[in-house]
Scaffold this active site. Structure first.
Site: not given
Length: 218
Positions: A29-31, A81, A84, A95-97, A103
């Site tokens: 994800g972005s982070t 990690d 959300d 799990g947004g990604g 994960e």
């Protein structure tokens, strides 16, 4: 600081948990991408990484960082990690990604799970963010009916297939007051691969980037 800068600040704080000789579990994800980019600067100090998605593996390899199979790497000392949502007990929605199953596997196989996020992700009650559920395709309609019985509104994530070849139902309007029980219940439904509640294996440390700097919980 804008939201992206808060994410990067949290990722910078997580780098402090990386020790020489570690094999590091890396999220998606972005982070997590900020963490990967920062990890590149110290890649010679670590023995490798385990990625929770093909996308993260590609980004790691793009930096020249070794990516290992979890079965080869064994128990990991550290997993970093994003999330959300998180509550004060460090129960998470992830799990947004779309990488929730891998994960969850990497988190379970890690001694310490450091979660990094911006301050907007800390909530009183989980569920405002639609809850991802990875489902074997033939069970999609059955699982959707069962999730509706729980009070949620499941929506198929259109045009998306997980790295494991499955579909995702995003469940809207669930108030998750007991994350441990809800995780257990949904995981018991035939056809569910896993649900994006991380409560039975919560984060050990939550690092939040905020306008005023870094805040750590745990």
């Amino acid at each position: 600081m804008n939201q992206d800068q808060m994410k990067k600040a949290a990722a910078e704080a997580a780098i402090e948990y990386v020790e020489s000789g570690m094999i590091v579990g890396v999220g998606t994800g972005s982070t997590a991408n900020h963490f990967i980019d920062l990890l590149a600067a110290i890649k010679d100090r670590i023995d490798g990484t385990v990625a929770s998605s093909e996308a993260s593996a590609q980004r790691l390899r793009g930096h020249g960082i070794q990516v290992m199979d979890l079965n080869t790497a064994g128990q990991l000392p550290l997993y970093v990690d994003g999330a959300d949502e998180s509550n004060a007990e460090l129960h998470l929605i992830k799990g947004g990604g779309g990488a929730l199953t891998r994960e969850k596997i990497v988190a379970a196989a890690s001694d310490k799970f450091v979660c990094i996020a911006d301050e907007s992700k800390l909530v009183d009650v989980l569920g405002a963010f639609p809850l991802p559920v990875e489902v074997i395709p033939m069970a999609r309609a059955y699982v959707a009916r069962e999730l509706t019985k729980l009070g949620g509104q499941p929506v198929l994530r259109e045009g998306f297939t997980t790295d494991n070849g499955n579909v995702i139902l995003d469940v809207h309007n669930l108030q998750i007051s007991d994350p441990v029980a809800m995780e257990d219940h949904i995981n018991q439904l035939p056809g569910v691969v896993t649900v994006g509640i991380f409560a039975q294996r919560p984060a050990d440390v939550l690092i939040l980037g905020s306008a005023g700097g870094i805040r750590k919980i745990g």
